[in-house]
Design a protein around this motif. Structure first.
Motif, mmCIF file in Angstrom:
data_model
loop_
_atom_site.group_PDB
_atom_site.id
_atom_site.type_symbol
_atom_site.label_atom_id
_atom_site.label_comp_id
_atom_site.label_asym_id
_atom_site.label_seq_id
_atom_site.Cartn_x
_atom_site.Cartn_y
_atom_site.Cartn_z
ATOM 1 N N LEU A 215 0.768 -1.501 -0.156
ATOM 2 C CA LEU A 215 -0.385 -0.064 0.383
ATOM 3 C C LEU A 215 0.952 0.895 0.140
ATOM 4 O O LEU A 215 0.516 2.671 -0.761
ATOM 5 C CB LEU A 215 -0.847 -0.142 1.310
ATOM 6 N N ALA A 216 1.786 1.143 0.338
ATOM 7 C CA ALA A 216 2.653 2.303 0.687
ATOM 8 C C ALA A 216 3.017 2.777 -0.523
ATOM 9 O O ALA A 216 3.713 3.942 -1.070
ATOM 10 C CB ALA A 216 3.986 1.874 1.688
ATOM 11 N N GLY A 217 3.198 1.977 -1.859
ATOM 12 C CA GLY A 217 4.089 2.701 -3.213
ATOM 13 C C GLY A 217 2.984 2.231 -4.326
ATOM 14 O O GLY A 217 3.704 2.138 -5.953
ATOM 15 N N ARG A 218 1.473 1.646 -3.964
ATOM 16 C CA ARG A 218 0.726 0.873 -4.975
ATOM 17 C C ARG A 218 0.610 2.298 -5.968
ATOM 18 O O ARG A 218 0.550 2.033 -7.417
ATOM 19 C CB ARG A 218 -0.657 0.290 -4.260
ATOM 20 N N ASP A 219 0.728 3.515 -5.635
ATOM 21 C CA ASP A 219 -0.090 4.621 -6.359
ATOM 22 C C ASP A 219 1.248 5.001 -6.719
ATOM 23 O O ASP A 219 0.973 5.972 -7.482
ATOM 24 C CB ASP A 219 -0.445 5.484 -5.016
ATOM 25 N N GLU A 220 2.745 4.907 -6.319
ATOM 26 C CA GLU A 220 3.783 5.830 -7.056
ATOM 27 C C GLU A 220 4.394 4.548 -7.600
ATOM 28 O O GLU A 220 5.116 4.789 -9.495
ATOM 29 C CB GLU A 220 4.519 5.817 -6.085
ATOM 30 N N VAL A 221 3.336 3.554 -8.907
ATOM 31 C CA VAL A 221 4.204 2.432 -9.265
ATOM 32 C C VAL A 221 4.312 2.900 -10.817
ATOM 33 O O VAL A 221 2.954 3.592 -11.746
ATOM 34 C CB VAL A 221 3.258 0.997 -9.407
ATOM 35 N N LYS A 222 5.060 3.107 -10.970
ATOM 36 C CA LYS A 222 5.327 3.069 -12.704
ATOM 37 C C LYS A 222 6.169 2.151 -14.042
ATOM 38 O O LYS A 222 6.953 1.575 -12.712
ATOM 39 C CB LYS A 222 6.028 5.022 -13.188
ATOM 40 N N PRO A 223 6.382 2.120 -14.805
ATOM 41 C CA PRO A 223 6.471 0.997 -15.955
ATOM 42 C C PRO A 223 8.360 1.049 -15.559
ATOM 43 O O PRO A 223 9.186 2.271 -14.872
ATOM 44 C CB PRO A 223 7.098 1.447 -17.250
ATOM 45 N N SER A 224 9.341 -0.154 -14.554
ATOM 46 C CA SER A 224 10.455 0.169 -14.524
ATOM 47 C C SER A 224 11.667 0.886 -15.138
ATOM 48 O O SER A 224 11.226 0.312 -16.403
ATOM 49 C CB SER A 224 11.274 -1.064 -13.656
ATOM 50 N N GLU A 225 12.788 1.042 -14.791
ATOM 51 C CA GLU A 225 13.654 1.608 -15.541
ATOM 52 C C GLU A 225 15.451 0.805 -15.003
ATOM 53 O O GLU A 225 15.171 0.269 -14.230
ATOM 54 C CB GLU A 225 14.030 2.836 -15.288
ATOM 55 N N THR A 226 15.573 1.122 -15.641
ATOM 56 C CA THR A 226 17.260 0.214 -15.604
ATOM 57 C C THR A 226 18.387 1.093 -15.038
ATOM 58 O O THR A 226 17.977 2.625 -15.357
ATOM 59 C CB THR A 226 18.132 -0.641 -17.366
ATOM 60 N N VAL A 227 19.631 0.854 -14.813
ATOM 61 C CA VAL A 227 20.723 1.663 -14.759
ATOM 62 C C VAL A 227 21.043 2.953 -14.808
ATOM 63 O O VAL A 227 20.716 2.863 -16.395
ATOM 64 C CB VAL A 227 21.777 1.353 -13.736
ATOM 65 N N GLY A 228 20.527 3.986 -14.881
ATOM 66 C CA GLY A 228 20.771 5.026 -16.278
ATOM 67 C C GLY A 228 19.736 5.087 -16.172
ATOM 68 O O GLY A 228 19.522 6.737 -17.127
ATOM 69 N N GLY A 229 18.406 5.076 -16.428
ATOM 70 C CA GLY A 229 16.840 5.186 -16.417
ATOM 71 C C GLY A 229 16.447 4.875 -17.897
ATOM 72 O O GLY A 229 15.611 5.508 -18.156
ATOM 73 N N GLU A 230 17.373 3.748 -18.137
ATOM 74 C CA GLU A 230 16.937 3.805 -19.378
ATOM 75 C C GLU A 230 15.311 2.858 -19.648
ATOM 76 O O GLU A 230 15.716 1.423 -18.715
ATOM 77 C CB GLU A 230 18.362 2.426 -20.414
ATOM 78 N N MET A 231 14.770 2.963 -20.384
ATOM 79 C CA MET A 231 13.303 1.933 -20.642
ATOM 80 C C MET A 231 13.800 1.056 -21.579
ATOM 81 O O MET A 231 13.481 1.474 -22.816
ATOM 82 C CB MET A 231 12.222 3.266 -20.589
ATOM 83 N N THR A 232 13.752 -0.086 -20.769
ATOM 84 C CA THR A 232 14.053 -1.309 -22.443
ATOM 85 C C THR A 232 13.200 -2.396 -21.922
ATOM 86 O O THR A 232 13.238 -2.882 -20.935
ATOM 87 C CB THR A 232 15.559 -1.325 -21.973
ATOM 88 N N ARG A 233 12.019 -2.715 -22.002
ATOM 89 C CA ARG A 233 10.711 -3.188 -21.954
ATOM 90 C C ARG A 233 11.679 -4.133 -23.094
ATOM 91 O O ARG A 233 10.806 -5.746 -21.946
ATOM 92 C CB ARG A 233 9.785 -2.861 -23.256
ATOM 93 N N ALA A 234 12.160 -4.827 -23.328
ATOM 94 C CA ALA A 234 12.648 -6.184 -23.926
ATOM 95 C C ALA A 234 13.358 -7.022 -22.566
ATOM 96 O O ALA A 234 13.831 -8.301 -22.377
ATOM 97 C CB ALA A 234 13.476 -6.047 -25.228
ATOM 98 N N TYR A 235 14.590 -5.745 -21.475
ATOM 99 C CA TYR A 235 15.287 -6.637 -20.611
ATOM 100 C C TYR A 235 14.670 -6.789 -19.895
ATOM 101 O O TYR A 235 14.614 -7.678 -18.872
ATOM 102 C CB TYR A 235 16.295 -5.609 -20.986
ATOM 103 N N ARG A 236 13.288 -5.514 -19.145
ATOM 104 C CA ARG A 236 12.862 -5.955 -17.888
ATOM 105 C C ARG A 236 11.223 -4.635 -17.904
ATOM 106 O O ARG A 236 11.217 -4.023 -18.565
ATOM 107 C CB ARG A 236 13.445 -4.478 -17.097
ATOM 108 N N THR A 237 10.224 -5.748 -17.780
ATOM 109 C CA THR A 237 9.163 -5.418 -17.857
ATOM 110 C C THR A 237 8.489 -5.087 -16.721
ATOM 111 O O THR A 237 6.900 -5.565 -16.786
ATOM 112 C CB THR A 237 8.077 -6.683 -18.852
ATOM 113 N N SER A 238 8.582 -5.043 -15.692
ATOM 114 C CA SER A 238 7.522 -4.705 -14.253
ATOM 115 C C SER A 238 7.013 -3.278 -14.443
ATOM 116 O O SER A 238 7.973 -2.623 -15.115
ATOM 117 C CB SER A 238 8.738 -5.572 -12.736
#
Length: 183
Positions: free
Chosen positions: A62-85
């Motif tokens: 509950l503490a973080g449910r409203d803040e969840v967004k697509p995960s990034e990798t180190v350096g702020g990259e959004m690489t959906r083929a690598y990480r989909t959480s």
């Protein structure tokens, strides 16, 4: 200590049991035994059973449910083929007393002061989502000393974290074969 701790529910989490504490109390007023299970000595991997109560897991989510967004990798990259959480970084003390108590308890078990830890990250995986194999360290002066994973919910299958280069403890291998990466 009276009796042996109950068997963990997940098939991969059985091995020699070492009792850490018997002082935690669950919501029904009963004692909750916490014990450490050595899985591998190289790299060091342990499972700490019953570190959190069901109520603490719910409050953590509950503490973080409203803040969840697509995960990034180190350096702020959004690489959906690598990480989909999806995930959110939480302030240790900005989300109430429960999160602060959890962070302090983990620091005590790991033996690393709270102030040396990174921000807590809450991750959410839907069925079929993944984080492809990766190392969890950085080549820098101040490298990570430990990574702590806390599973906040149970699933029927999947949801595993594997250490394919690890050498399971003798007790683990005797009960389950070579290591966690095998089905």
């Amino acid at each position: 200590l009276p009796g042996e701790p109950p068997a963990p529910p997940h098939r991969n989490y059985l091995s020699q049991q070492v009792v850490l504490s018997t002082t935690a109390v669950d919501s029904e007023g009963g004692n909750r035994t916490t014990w450490i299970e050595p899985v591998s000595w190289s790299p060091r991997a342990f499972i700490v059973h019953n570190l959190l109560s069901d109520e603490e897991c719910d409050q953590f989510i509950l503490a973080g449910r409203d803040e969840v967004k697509p995960s990034e990798t180190v350096g702020g990259e959004m690489t959906r083929a690598y990480r989909t959480s999806a995930g959110a970084f939480l302030l240790r003390y900005g989300k109430g007393r429960v999160l602060a108590e959890i962070v302090e308890r983990v620091a005590l078990v790991v033996g690393i002061p709270v102030f040396q830890g990174e921000r807590v990250q809450l991750l959410h995986y839907e069925v079929g989502q993944y984080y492809k194999p990766h190392t969890d360290y950085f080549v820098q002066e101040n490298d990570r000393a430990a990574t702590v994973l806390m599973y906040l919910s149970d699933v029927e299958e999947g949801g595993d974290t594997n250490f394919p280069q690890g050498r399971g403890t003798r007790e683990y291998r005797q009960r389950h074969g070579e290591y966690l990466s095998q089905p």
